[in-house]
Design an enzyme around this catalytic site. Structure first.
Site, short mmCIF file in Angstrom:
data_model
loop_
_atom_site.label_atom_id
_atom_site.label_comp_id
_atom_site.label_asym_id
_atom_site.label_seq_id
_atom_site.Cartn_x
_atom_site.Cartn_y
_atom_site.Cartn_z
N LYS A 253 2.94 -14.64 0.29
CA LYS A 253 1.74 -13.92 0.73
C LYS A 253 0.51 -14.27 -0.11
CE LYS A 253 4.20 -10.02 2.83
NZ LYS A 253 5.56 -10.55 2.72
N SER B 254 10.12 -8.05 6.78
CA SER B 254 10.69 -6.84 7.40
C SER B 254 10.35 -5.58 6.60
CB SER B 254 12.22 -6.96 7.56
OG SER B 254 12.53 -7.90 8.54
N SER C 233 11.56 -6.33 19.42
CA SER C 233 10.52 -6.91 18.56
C SER C 233 9.21 -7.10 19.30
CB SER C 233 10.99 -8.25 18.00
OG SER C 233 12.10 -8.08 17.16
N LYS D 125 4.12 -4.75 -3.08
CA LYS D 125 5.13 -5.41 -2.25
C LYS D 125 5.60 -6.70 -2.89
CE LYS D 125 2.32 -5.61 1.38
NZ LYS D 125 1.73 -5.99 2.69
N GLU E 172 17.09 -9.81 4.49
CA GLU E 172 16.91 -9.63 5.93
C GLU E 172 18.08 -10.21 6.74
OE1 GLU E 172 12.58 -10.07 7.16
OE2 GLU E 172 12.61 -11.14 5.27
N ALA F 154 -5.27 -0.22 0.43
CA ALA F 154 -5.00 0.27 1.79
C ALA F 154 -6.25 0.07 2.63
CB ALA F 154 -4.62 1.74 1.74
N LEU F 155 -6.10 -0.61 3.74
CA LEU F 155 -7.25 -0.81 4.64
C LEU F 155 -7.25 0.29 5.68
CD1 LEU F 155 -7.13 -4.67 5.22
CD2 LEU F 155 -8.79 -3.40 3.87
N SER F 156 -8.41 0.84 5.90
CA SER F 156 -8.56 1.88 6.91
C SER F 156 -8.85 1.21 8.25
CB SER F 156 -9.69 2.82 6.51
OG SER F 156 -9.86 3.79 7.51
#
Length: 382
Positions: free
Chosen positions: A158, A214, A350, A208, A26, A246-248
């Protein structure tokens, strides 16, 4: 014991070292952020020392030229091109009794650059946002903007961030961690663990790096045949990877800022789906400038709830200064926290500055409040 700092002697303005660039993927975004911060710092109130860290880790005295730090025509800026000397390096003394910064060049007598009263680190990713730089500044006894060592480290990893959130009663989405040893020792078993997870939670998955930002190195994986390439990409940024279902729902962000009386939350923002990119990736964020909607189209109750949760997340990770907290508002009305960012993007486009502007704190005041909060703090245990 805490190492208490003192403000600069009367008659001298506080000196702010803006430290940017760094060794992570980054690097360029950090340079862009530094340009915006340098432009915003009130020069009648503070003296400024720009220090860039090159991609190979050299600390360089940088030109105070914010316009050269922008993304121009898709070209990303770089510290090496901004450095005032091709070989000289800036040295911060690891001595709490001295804040004298020195420029050391081969074959020359070291040149004193004067004392630094506070550091404004705008580094993103490893070696800057992960607690390593914060540890150096603690050893040096120099106050700095933003999260301390522990909060920075937790905010960068994370996996541990999610573990902390869970222990504080904040909802997180389903996830799986693949450690480097596991993938190398038995990739077939690791792959099977991911596909079993997908069968329980459903495709697509997001693969990930566990410690990057980023949206670097993230892949949306629609089936098992895409898995190996996604893992390889993520591992090019970090050997430890995170797999998330994947969250909806809607992506909602909220800024937290430290005031004299404690942390407060901004009005939230909504990040609409970036359909062309499949998800909110690096290109969507920085090159195509995906537009977030501020304030987010939420009910009063939802807005109050997400602001409360953002401050709870700030406190859970023991943050200081600032945080951007990212949530999903699921289809059944629950806020699930995705992550906090302890040094969110600070570029003119941003979301963090935009949310605070909508809350009544413009960019120059935001920068000033962060510097003032850092000057009020000591280094050491607090």
């Amino acid at each position: 014991m805490p190492s208490h700092h003192s403000r600069p002697p009367s008659g001298r303005k506080p000196r702010v070292a803006v430290v940017f660039g760094g060794r992570s993927s980054e690097h360029a975004i950090s340079v862009v952020t530094a340009g915006a911060v340098l432009r915003a710092i009130d020069r009648t109130k503070y003296d400024v020392l720009p220090i860039g860290i090159t991609t190979d880790g050299r600390w360089a005295l940088a030109a105070d030229e914010p316009d050269r730090m922008a993304i121009t025509a898709g070209q990303l800026p770089d510290v090496a091109r901004l450095a005032e000397s091709a070989e000289g390096s800036v040295v911060l003394p690891v001595d709490p009794a001295s804040r004298e910064v020195v420029l050391s060049e081969p074959g020359s007598v070291p040149k004193a650059l004067g004392e630094v009263d506070v550091v404004f680190p705008v580094l993103h990713g490893p070696y800057g946002e992960d607690g390593t730089l914060q540890g150096l500044l603690e050893l040096s006894g120099v106050p700095y903007v933003g999260a301390g060592v522990l909060a920075s480290a937790v905010g960068m990893d994370k996996e541990y961030m999610k573990r902390v959130f869970t222990s504080f009663g904040l909802a997180v989405g389903p996830y799986l961690v693949i450690r480097p040893r596991e993938w190398h020792a038995d990739p077939a078993a690791a792959r099977r663990r991911i596909t079993d997870f997908a069968e329980r939670e459903g495709w697509p998955l997001f693969v990930k790096p566990a410690r990057a930002g980023s949206s670097m190195g993230i892949s949306k994986v629609d089936g098992p045949d895409e898995l190996d390439a996604a893992v390889e990409l993520a591992q090019s940024h970090d050997p430890k990877i995170l797999v998330e279902s994947a969250l909806s729902g809607r992506e909602i962000e909220c800024g937290v800022l430290e005031f004299e009386d404690g942390p407060r939350a901004s009005v939230p923002a909504w990040i609409p789906p970036a359909d062309a990119h499949g998800f909110y990736d690096f290109e969507a964020k920085y090159i195509d400038s995906a537009e977030g909607v501020v304030p987010a189209p939420l009910t009063d109750e939802e807005t109050a709830r997400v602001r409360e949760l953002a401050v709870r997340a700030f406190d859970a990770v023991s943050c200081e200064g600032l945080v951007r907290a990212d949530f999903f508002l699921t289809d059944d009305g629950e806020f699930v926290i995705n992550e906090v960012n302890t040094m969110p993007g600070f570029t003119p486009i941003s979301m963090y500055p935009r949310m605070w502007e909508a809350t009544g704190v413009d960019y120059p005041e935001l920068v000033d409040r962060l510097i003032q909060a850092a000057l009020r703090r000591s280094t050491g245990l607090r």
